[in-house]
Design a protein around this motif. Structure first.
Motif, mmCIF file in Angstrom:
data_model
loop_
_atom_site.group_PDB
_atom_site.id
_atom_site.type_symbol
_atom_site.label_atom_id
_atom_site.label_comp_id
_atom_site.label_asym_id
_atom_site.label_seq_id
_atom_site.Cartn_x
_atom_site.Cartn_y
_atom_site.Cartn_z
ATOM 1 N N TYR A 1 9.497 -3.789 7.004
ATOM 2 C CA TYR A 1 8.899 -3.915 5.667
ATOM 3 C C TYR A 1 9.624 -3.022 4.666
ATOM 4 C CZ TYR A 1 5.034 -6.525 7.752
ATOM 5 O OH TYR A 1 4.285 -7.471 8.394
ATOM 6 N N LEU B 1 12.058 -3.918 0.748
ATOM 7 C CA LEU B 1 11.883 -3.357 -0.603
ATOM 8 C C LEU B 1 13.090 -3.614 -1.483
ATOM 9 C CD1 LEU B 1 10.077 -0.003 0.175
ATOM 10 C CD2 LEU B 1 9.108 -2.105 -0.745
ATOM 11 N N GLU C 1 8.130 -18.207 -2.796
ATOM 12 C CA GLU C 1 7.220 -17.479 -1.910
ATOM 13 C C GLU C 1 6.996 -18.210 -0.583
ATOM 14 O OE1 GLU C 1 7.630 -14.450 -3.671
ATOM 15 O OE2 GLU C 1 5.811 -14.109 -2.479
ATOM 16 N N SER D 1 1.361 -7.582 -8.776
ATOM 17 C CA SER D 1 1.277 -7.735 -7.318
ATOM 18 C C SER D 1 0.841 -6.444 -6.616
ATOM 19 C CB SER D 1 2.596 -8.262 -6.752
ATOM 20 O OG SER D 1 3.650 -7.434 -7.174
ATOM 21 N N VAL E 1 1.972 -1.162 7.671
ATOM 22 C CA VAL E 1 2.942 -0.207 7.110
ATOM 23 C C VAL E 1 3.439 0.755 8.182
ATOM 24 C CG1 VAL E 1 3.195 1.788 5.556
ATOM 25 C CG2 VAL E 1 2.124 -0.299 4.715
ATOM 26 N N ASP F 1 7.667 9.141 3.246
ATOM 27 C CA ASP F 1 7.947 7.914 2.474
ATOM 28 C C ASP F 1 6.769 7.493 1.592
ATOM 29 O OD1 ASP F 1 10.570 7.526 3.298
ATOM 30 O OD2 ASP F 1 10.006 6.305 5.033
ATOM 31 N N LEU G 1 7.064 4.890 -1.074
ATOM 32 C CA LEU G 1 7.436 3.527 -0.672
ATOM 33 C C LEU G 1 6.253 2.730 -0.135
ATOM 34 C CD1 LEU G 1 10.781 4.242 1.248
ATOM 35 C CD2 LEU G 1 10.411 3.814 -1.200
ATOM 36 N N ILE G 2 5.173 3.412 0.189
ATOM 37 C CA ILE G 2 4.139 2.743 0.984
ATOM 38 C C ILE G 2 3.383 1.675 0.193
ATOM 39 C CG2 ILE G 2 1.969 3.129 2.252
ATOM 40 C CD1 ILE G 2 3.246 5.624 3.468
ATOM 41 N N PRO H 1 4.566 -0.061 -2.491
ATOM 42 C CA PRO H 1 5.453 -1.231 -2.579
ATOM 43 C C PRO H 1 5.589 -1.985 -1.248
ATOM 44 C CG PRO H 1 6.411 0.633 -3.743
ATOM 45 C CD PRO H 1 5.191 1.159 -3.041
ATOM 46 N N MET H 2 5.574 -1.260 -0.117
ATOM 47 C CA MET H 2 5.603 -1.958 1.177
ATOM 48 C C MET H 2 4.332 -2.799 1.359
ATOM 49 S SD MET H 2 7.221 0.934 3.740
ATOM 50 C CE MET H 2 6.923 0.002 5.250
ATOM 51 N N GLN I 1 4.887 -6.029 -0.222
ATOM 52 C CA GLN I 1 5.713 -6.947 0.587
ATOM 53 C C GLN I 1 4.883 -7.555 1.724
ATOM 54 O OE1 GLN I 1 8.717 -7.990 -0.085
ATOM 55 N NE2 GLN I 1 9.089 -6.607 -1.793
ATOM 56 N N ILE I 2 4.051 -6.726 2.343
ATOM 57 C CA ILE I 2 3.197 -7.211 3.440
ATOM 58 C C ILE I 2 2.260 -8.296 2.928
ATOM 59 C CG2 ILE I 2 1.283 -6.490 4.947
ATOM 60 C CD1 ILE I 2 2.866 -3.718 5.082
ATOM 61 N N ARG J 1 2.743 -10.442 0.655
ATOM 62 C CA ARG J 1 3.409 -11.740 0.463
ATOM 63 C C ARG J 1 3.377 -12.555 1.752
ATOM 64 N NH1 ARG J 1 9.233 -10.516 -1.612
ATOM 65 N NH2 ARG J 1 9.266 -12.742 -2.080
#
Lengths: 396, 396
Positions: free
Chosen positions: A6, A10, A133, B73, B116, B265, B268-269, B271-272, B275-276, B278
């Motif tokens: 994941y 990014l 998507e 998002s 994550v 991190d 970053l978490i 934003p991760m 992504q998850i 999505r």
């Protein structure tokens, strides 16, 4: 331990989101009314007053503990029944509540439908141009997405390429009609031929191939036409829907999966969605959103502005010499760029405050998408900018 | 092709759901007021009037296109900021909006947090008794859940068993405090020792071990006490929260992940998580639910009834000779059954219209859970039924 897969994702940014953010930033500079932002598919017309009234009425009169209580894990029965009956009236189907699974919009619907009918390693086929998507939706299941090249004549289905792509590992086919980004409305002829091919391949391979039909633009069809209902043509169909566009409610995250009662294991599919939900944490969409859409289940926002905008843009683009297929629905149009590299084309358009999305992420190079869910007045002003851009940069 | 793994899961039923459905059916027979339904953790007090007023006001005054537009998002910025600031005020933390990820309730929060910080094959450790849905949440990531036996003295942490369970494959530890089903509130002493053990093991194994703290009952603490904030004790903490219990909004599906800014991190978490999302189709919780909770971010429903009910039940159970730990919070109590087989015990209680949940699915045999989020008047009447049951069946 941080998940490196994941973390690695990014890097990847959504071109559409980036352009939309650029448009917002540019708007802050020169006034948003001066930015011709065609980037984002966010509806521009209000939800029906009946929806607003239904919500206010619920909050004023319903007992809060009941109103905000847990939804049953497969959705609120009365809501599922209302959706089933609405679909039956419109498309002569025979759904009951048992075949309807309310979801958090089309994203929730597609990710459940994909998990029901694929296992890791399976293949899902879709057709270019396609909604970007779909990649994370399919990757998230452990399956992989194969993209069939576009039929650029009219953005129906390139059947020759499709038949070549089909193979025994194909578990599902994912269509989007009316189509984002092309605006194409798959015809009854296209859907009939699609069903014939799939039925033949099911027999040949000895296993089911499910059709996942992504239909959030179902109600935005032009020239008084209608989107033929894919599930009417093919039994193994899971219809995925969102009220985001028809009721202008993208932020509410409300939609559904409708399982064709003649699909294989049809009676098990909604309960399977319930099991899938437990693993993804989806649970149910908001109970008040479920109850509210059920009260306006046969209504839509006033969607006529999209057709007005489409006609203005189609006429202007044609006049300017663009190669463009006239959209049958949605609020998108997908012309061919004036140079091979659509990214370069769109970058140059930015100098005229025209925010256009290059087509590469839709699986077709050399085109661009305009999302004309904006005020008609702005569409009209944008045409002057488009003329200037095309004249100054491409000498037309 | 239908996914056989999800199909196979259809056999497994939730004991809690089954009992709740039985209670509803029995209620239809004899009147629901005569069924002492302690099965389900559905809040019994209304949401604050301010929440209802905030929603009505938004629907009356906000521009619908903006109100119902797509949430960014990673969640609505102003909402993320309001949540961060509220946590900072209460727990002396230093969150900013960047560390807050709004989710569809605690289920959404936990499934993101787990993804994550684990990868398929990793181990997640939790402590009995635990919420049964942790199994699908963890299985859904491809990791597996290891359950440390309970500290049945006081339902804090059995540290001897915990240290034996820890191993280099342990990626995360999942706690739930205040605890469902025991009602235990992890003390500062427990959280300090937990942090010491985890810090030592991080050094020993040479990798991070994340603490995922599931805290939906944070505000339901008795005797004027407070839940010490787990993230204050251990840097690598992801706090998972839901407004379901504090604001009585389980149907609205609204909560968050709060990332400790000192976690590895940390930046970053969130934003991760995006992504998850999505891949699972989570996207965001309802935009109106986000905006509405932000307006009452420091409020709760009147939660005092749960303490009243707890005291009534604890006194009655103690008087009747039950072995029971006095809950420090939540709306659950977790006494030892009067025979070894808690299922048999709960089955016999059904004859007295007492709906009790046997403890096996919580990872501890021989106990039962009562969810006393019901009217106090009913709790009082249920005590007579409990006395009769215990007297007639167990001669006490």
């Amino acid at each position: 331990m941080i998940n490196e897969a994941y973390k690695a994702m990014l890097g990847g940014k959504s071109v559409i989101r980036e352009l939309s953010e650029y448009a917002t930033a540019r708007g802050a500079e020169i006034g948003y009314e001066n930015v011709f932002d065609y980037s984002l598919g966010n509806p521009s017309v209000p939800c029906p007053q009946d929806y607003t009234d239904a919500v206010i009425d619920m909050y004023k009169t319903a007992e809060p503990v009941a109103l905000h209580g847990y939804s049953p894990s497969l959705g609120i029965s009365s809501v599922r029944k209302a959706i089933a009956e609405s679909l039956n009236r419109r498309f002569d189907m025979d759904y009951t509540a048992d075949y309807i699974f309310p979801t958090t919009g089309a994203a929730g619907a597609l990710t459940h439908a994909l998990r029901v009918v694929t296992k890791p390693g399976d293949e899902v086929i879709t057709f270019a141009p396609y909604f970007p998507e779909y990649q994370p939706y399919v990757n998230g299941t452990g399956a992989h997405l194969t993209v069939v090249p576009a039929d650029t004549e009219n953005f129906q289905i390139n059947f020759d390429a499709f038949e070549k792509a089909l193979n025994p590992g194909t578990a599902a086919v994912l269509i989007n009609t009316p189509n984002n980004p092309s605006g194409a409305v798959y015809s009854a002829e296209t859907l009939t031929r699609l069903a014939e091919v799939l039925n033949a391949k099911q027999t040949e391979y000895g296993h089911d191939i499910f059709l996942i039909a992504d239909e959030p633009y179902r109600e935005i069809v032009f020239d008084g036409g209608e989107q033929p209902y894919p599930s009417k043509f093919y039994d193994n169909t899971l219809s995925c829907y969102s009220y985001s566009k028809s009721l202008s409610l993208p932020g509410e995250r409300i939609g559904y999966v409708a399982v064709n009662p003649r699909a294989t294991d049809a009676k098990l599919i909604v309960p399977m969605c319930g099991q899938i939900s437990r693993g993804t944490g989806h649970n149910c969409p908001s109970s008040t959103a479920q109850l509210a859409v059920a009260k306006v289940v046969d209504e839509t926002s006033d969607l006529s502005v999209y057709e007005t905008n489409m006609n203005l843009l189609y006429d202007a683009l044609t006049r300017l010499g663009f190669d463009v297929v006239r959209p049958g629905g949605t609020f998108y149009i997908f012309p061919k760029a004036l140079e091979e590299d659509a990214n370069a084309f769109c970058m140059k358009a930015k100098d005229y405050d025209l925010i256009l999305v290059p087509s590469d992420s839709f699986g077709v190079p050399g085109y661009f998408r305009m999302a004309y869910c904006i005020d008609t007045e702005k569409v009209e002003r944008s045409i002057a900018a488009l003329e200037k851009f095309v004249h100054e940069v491409y000498g037309r």
